[in-house]
Scaffold this motif. Structure first.
Motif, PDB file in Angstrom:
ATOM      1  N   GLU A 181       0.828  -1.196   0.000  1.00  0.00           N
ATOM      2  CA  GLU A 181       0.000   0.000   0.000  1.00  0.00           C
ATOM      3  C   GLU A 181       0.867   1.251   0.000  1.00  0.00           C
ATOM      4  O   GLU A 181       1.934   1.267   0.602  1.00  0.00           O
ATOM      5  N   MET A 182       0.369   2.247  -0.708  1.00  0.00           N
ATOM      6  CA  MET A 182       1.051   3.541  -0.712  1.00  0.00           C
ATOM      7  C   MET A 182      -0.006   4.623  -0.571  1.00  0.00           C
ATOM      8  O   MET A 182      -1.115   4.483  -1.099  1.00  0.00           O
ATOM      9  N   PRO A 183       0.334   5.712   0.119  1.00  0.00           N
ATOM     10  CA  PRO A 183      -0.640   6.805   0.217  1.00  0.00           C
ATOM     11  C   PRO A 183      -0.907   7.409  -1.156  1.00  0.00           C
ATOM     12  O   PRO A 183       0.017   7.646  -1.928  1.00  0.00           O
ATOM     13  N   ALA A 184      -2.178   7.610  -1.442  1.00  0.00           N
ATOM     14  CA  ALA A 184      -2.562   8.121  -2.754  1.00  0.00           C
ATOM     15  C   ALA A 184      -1.952   9.489  -3.010  1.00  0.00           C
ATOM     16  O   ALA A 184      -1.703   9.875  -4.153  1.00  0.00           O
ATOM     17  N   ALA A 185      -1.692  10.202  -1.928  1.00  0.00           N
ATOM     18  CA  ALA A 185      -1.167  11.556  -2.058  1.00  0.00           C
ATOM     19  C   ALA A 185       0.170  11.591  -2.787  1.00  0.00           C
ATOM     20  O   ALA A 185       0.492  12.562  -3.468  1.00  0.00           O
ATOM     21  N   SER A 186       0.913  10.512  -2.671  1.00  0.00           N
ATOM     22  CA  SER A 186       2.241  10.524  -3.284  1.00  0.00           C
ATOM     23  C   SER A 186       2.167  10.558  -4.805  1.00  0.00           C
ATOM     24  O   SER A 186       3.155  10.819  -5.480  1.00  0.00           O
ATOM     25  N   LEU A 187       0.989  10.305  -5.344  1.00  0.00           N
ATOM     26  CA  LEU A 187       0.856  10.300  -6.792  1.00  0.00           C
ATOM     27  C   LEU A 187       0.560  11.669  -7.375  1.00  0.00           C
ATOM     28  O   LEU A 187       0.862  11.940  -8.535  1.00  0.00           O
ATOM     29  N   THR A 188      -0.069  12.513  -6.584  1.00  0.00           N
ATOM     30  CA  THR A 188      -0.474  13.807  -7.136  1.00  0.00           C
ATOM     31  C   THR A 188       0.733  14.589  -7.630  1.00  0.00           C
ATOM     32  O   THR A 188       0.691  15.210  -8.683  1.00  0.00           O
ATOM     33  N   GLU A 189       1.816  14.510  -6.872  1.00  0.00           N
ATOM     34  CA  GLU A 189       3.010  15.225  -7.320  1.00  0.00           C
ATOM     35  C   GLU A 189       3.909  14.345  -8.164  1.00  0.00           C
ATOM     36  O   GLU A 189       4.756  14.821  -8.893  1.00  0.00           O
ATOM     37  N   GLY A 190       3.721  13.058  -8.017  1.00  0.00           N
ATOM     38  CA  GLY A 190       4.571  12.124  -8.755  1.00  0.00           C
ATOM     39  C   GLY A 190       5.813  11.802  -7.962  1.00  0.00           C
ATOM     40  O   GLY A 190       6.264  12.578  -7.124  1.00  0.00           O
ATOM     41  N   LYS A 191       6.305  10.621  -8.176  1.00  0.00           N
ATOM     42  CA  LYS A 191       7.473  10.149  -7.446  1.00  0.00           C
ATOM     43  C   LYS A 191       8.316   9.325  -8.409  1.00  0.00           C
ATOM     44  O   LYS A 191       7.772   8.593  -9.230  1.00  0.00           O
ATOM     45  N   ASP A 192       9.610   9.430  -8.297  1.00  0.00           N
ATOM     46  CA  ASP A 192      10.398   8.630  -9.228  1.00  0.00           C
ATOM     47  C   ASP A 192      10.292   7.152  -8.855  1.00  0.00           C
ATOM     48  O   ASP A 192      10.114   6.804  -7.694  1.00  0.00           O
ATOM     49  N   VAL A 193      10.367   6.295  -9.836  1.00  0.00           N
ATOM     50  CA  VAL A 193      10.157   4.854  -9.622  1.00  0.00           C
ATOM     51  C   VAL A 193      11.009   4.293  -8.511  1.00  0.00           C
ATOM     52  O   VAL A 193      10.535   3.492  -7.706  1.00  0.00           O
TER      53      VAL A 193
END
Length: 427
Positions: A350-362
């Motif tokens: 699981e990952m917090p959905a918030a981390s996607l809004t800004e994007g994260k490197d793989v």
RNA sequence: GGGCAGGUUCCAGAGUGGCCAAAUGGGGCGGACUGUAAAUCCGCUGUUUCGACUUCACAGGUUCGAAUCCUGUCCUGCCCA
């Protein structure tokens, strides 16, 4: 067919005490196997003794499953290079309960039957024995010379890590179990893996010297893999019988991945299929090994035995989606619920959905999700071409994971290597 | 209790003042090939914001500089008592 000849063609007999077969022919015999409470679940390695008990019960004899509350406190040194860590009492008690619960699923404990299975815990009788009593009454009958002559302890005696007295006493304790069960439960036989032969024989010896009785035993060869590596491990570690530790899908995959030669042995040992059936399966498999008929049947039988028909069905379904013709397009066509359902058994993170809004490197994403233990490892694997995102191989480490990476609604499917799938759910 | 030999990264095992994040082998992981095999070949195998940072039983010390030298502690093996 009697028990011994049944087990013999299955390749499950290594050592056997003279008279064992006659004893089994003569009367309903009670026999026991010991289980070590080293973890809170049994694993595929323990499946062999379970099969032994199962065969025993099917042949009309009475199985006794001994969980080693006492022996677990000491630790069996047999063929081990080093002393292992001692478990604290709470852990031990927890492990015992879990193991007992599992065994109840695989053996028939229905007390109305004369040969119903029973469970015993050697802590129950050892807790009341004092050290002095033990060394006087039991220790007197076995010489240290006898104990030291055992192959099982040779490694430690010759090795450079030594062996504590605690461990050395182990075979006496296990031996006494046999004597106790012989007395209290009329248990005349012990079974186990061939690494237990030394301990078992100490037991029959005690029964003879202390009780003046005759006890029987046989052992099953240790399961070996063709390549010599340890049986019962996969990329992700031990294969447990507990569905929460090893999902039915992973369990199924473990058997499906068996080597051709190994599968021929496994199907005899780990299934109840009859000789003729197995022989024709093997013949068919050899015709066209690429179809892996044997592995499929093996995986089906064992998974069904451990996780039931439902567990097997799910495992098959997931496997077909991931390894079958179905492409990533199929996966995309699933709704969120369907996706989760169809991929039950795949490791989920699981990952917090918030981390996607800004994007994260793989790299960071994979490390934070827990798929890789460090960024460096993630980076190196990606650079080596070992990671796929939603079915397509990653070519570089600078990809950004954001909403566009979602497979469907809320999840991303990662793949490490060919066979390891990880579903990351955004929450 | 005395003597001797040791404790190095997952394991085995080199290294004996700078060239050491540490040889080599095994294992593990990844790639190619294939059947989600086997065998074979290839790559990776402390962390990292790639500047560094934390590791060679533990704690101190010597030194510009230590896994390597010194002191103490703990642990292990062998031999003696």
């Amino acid at each position: 067919m009697n028990l011994i000849s049944e087990l013999r063609w299955r390749g499950m007999i290594q050592d056997i005490k003279p008279g064992t077969e006659e004893q089994l022919e003569k009367e309903m015999t009670t026999a026991y196997v010991g289980f070590d409470p080293t973890a809170d679940s049994l694993h595929v390695g323990n499946l062999v003794p379970i099969m032994l008990l199962k065969h025993l019960q099917r042949a009309g004899h009475k199985p006794l499953a001994l969980v080693g509350g006492a022996t677990g406190m000491v630790g069996d040194p047999s063929f081990k290079a080093e002393e292992r860590k001692m478990l604290d009492l709470d852990t031990l008690a927890h492990n015992l309960r879990s193991i007992q619960a599992q065994l109840e699923k695989y053996l028939d404990f229905d007390p109305s039957k004369p040969n119903s299975a029973e469970m015993v815990n050697n802590y129950d009788w050892f807790k009341n024995i004092t050290f002095l009593d033990f060394i006087r009454d039991v220790g007197k009958h076995i010489t240290v010379n006898y104990m030291m002559a055992k192959d099982s302890v040779k490694k430690r005696l010759d090795g450079d890590s030594g062996m504590s007295f605690t461990e050395f006493s182990y075979q006496m304790i296990q031996g006494y179990d046999f004597y106790h069960l012989y007395n209290q439960k009329n248990c005349k036989m012990q079974m186990g893996g061939s690494d237990q032969w030394g301990n078992i024989v100490t037991g029959t010896e005690l029964v003879r010297r202390l009780g003046g009785g005759e006890a029987y035993a046989f052992t099953c060869p240790l399961i070996k893999k063709k390549d010599g590596t340890k049986f019962g491990k996969s990329e992700s570690g031990n294969i447990w019988l507990d569905a929460n530790k090893t999902t039915p899908y992973q369990f199924y995959q473990f058997w499906l991945n068996a080597d051709d030669d190994d599968a021929e042995n496994y199907i005899r040992i780990f299934t109840f299929l009859e000789e003729a059936v197995i022989n024709s399966l093997i013949a068919e498999h050899r015709e066209d090994a690429g179809k892996r008929l044997l592995q499929k049947k093996l995986a089906q039988e064992v998974t069904t035995f451990i996780h039931g028909a439902e567990g097997y069905e799910k495992a098959i379904k997931t496997s077909e989606i991931l390894f079958g013709k179905a492409s990533i397009e199929t996966l995309r066509s699933f709704s969120e619920e369907e996706l989760i359902h169809v991929l039950t058994g795949v490791l989920q993170y699981e990952m917090p959905a918030a981390s996607l809004t800004e994007g994260k490197d793989v790299v960071t994403f994979l490390a934070e999700a827990g798929i890789f233990s460090s960024k460096g490892e993630a980076r190196k694997t990606i650079q080596g071409g070992g990671v796929s995102l939603n079915g397509s191989k990653l070519t570089g480490v600078d990809l950004i994971i954001d909403e566009s990476s979602l497979l469907n609604g809320k999840s991303i499917l990662f793949q490490k290597g060919k066979k390891n799938y990880y579903l990351v759910r955004m929450v």
